[in-house]
Enzyme design. Structure first.
Site, mmCIF file in Angstrom:
data_model
loop_
_atom_site.group_PDB
_atom_site.id
_atom_site.type_symbol
_atom_site.label_atom_id
_atom_site.label_comp_id
_atom_site.label_asym_id
_atom_site.label_seq_id
_atom_site.Cartn_x
_atom_site.Cartn_y
_atom_site.Cartn_z
ATOM 1 N N LYS A 159 0.692 4.481 6.748
ATOM 2 C CA LYS A 159 0.212 5.534 5.769
ATOM 3 C C LYS A 159 0.759 6.788 5.865
ATOM 4 C CE LYS A 159 -2.997 2.150 4.711
ATOM 5 N NZ LYS A 159 -2.843 1.237 3.682
ATOM 6 N N SER B 195 0.889 -1.107 -0.061
ATOM 7 C CA SER B 195 -0.064 -0.028 0.129
ATOM 8 C C SER B 195 0.893 1.282 -0.150
ATOM 9 C CB SER B 195 -0.977 0.017 1.177
ATOM 10 O OG SER B 195 -0.148 0.279 2.407
#
Length: 227
Positions: A95, A40
């Site tokens: 993230k 990701s």
């Protein structure tokens, strides 16, 4: 003889428990290792990158509950952070922050708009580029590389981030489960700011999935600072 024997036992207990307590203290207060399990955050963090997280970035964690005993700073736009997944706090995510409390964020055709201002996006062709993806340099408080498989499909309605929360997105924009799907994250779930890569490998050992296969170590990524 009894006195010497007691002294020996005391020293033995200290020698055994001292290092354990030191490791626990360091992991609670200073730094903690994590392994990147998914793509990701490609192209900036690769699968099986082992990173250190600076746990003093924002304050001192409460060891008995989620949140901070003392908090002296807040996450900033552009930071890469590790946090507990709000829907399952036993799972850790990494993230990039693209909005913080009070900000308004939206996305249209891959262009992120923050508080009414579009973040600059410049097409880029890195040496390692995959032909199935388009790469861009995005600039918020920092400039970093992101990638899209289909930029025009990326869309997010205007969202206002609550105070004490932050909005995260993966750099691999088409292949990331992030705040676009489950909303902003409360700061009480923060673990710390991703600091640097201390180990990286292509594969892990079959017998121990958390250990790198020494023959596949990515030597060029060792001790690389995370931006």
């Amino acid at each position: 003889m009894k006195k010497n024997l007691k002294g020996t036992w005391r020293q033995a207990l200290l020698a055994f428990f001292g290092p354990v307590l030191l490791v626990v203290l360091v992991r609670w207060l200073f730094i903690e290792p994590f392994m990147i399990p998914s793509g990701s955050m490609l192209p900036n963090l690769l699968i099986h990158d082992h990173i250190f997280v600076n746990k003093l970035s924002f304050g001192i964690q409460n060891p008995l509950a989620r949140g901070f005993l003392v908090q002296w700073s807040h996450p900033q736009v552009g930071d890469i952070v590790v946090f507990r997944f709000p829907e399952n706090p036993d799972v850790f995510f990494v993230k990039r922050i693209l909005a913080v409390g009070g900000d308004e964020i939206s996305i249209k055709n891959g262009i992120v708009t923050l508080n009414g201002k579009a973040l600059p996006l410049e097409a880029w062709t890195p040496e390692f580029s995959d032909e199935s993806f388009d790469y861009f340099l995005e600039t918020s408080n920092k400039t970093y590389l992101i990638r899209y498989r289909n930029k025009e499909d990326s869309y997010l309605d205007t969202t206002k981030v609550p105070e004490g929360s932050f909005f995260v997105i993966g750099d691999n924009r088409d292949q990331s489960n992030d705040s676009r799907f489950w909303g902003p994250v409360s700061e009480r779930f923060l673990i710390g700011r991703a600091s640097f890569i201390w180990l990286s490998c292509e594969k892990t050992l079959t017998s121990a999935q958390f250990l790198c296969d020494p023959s596949t170590i990515r030597w060029d990524r060792l001790l690389k600072k995370i931006e």
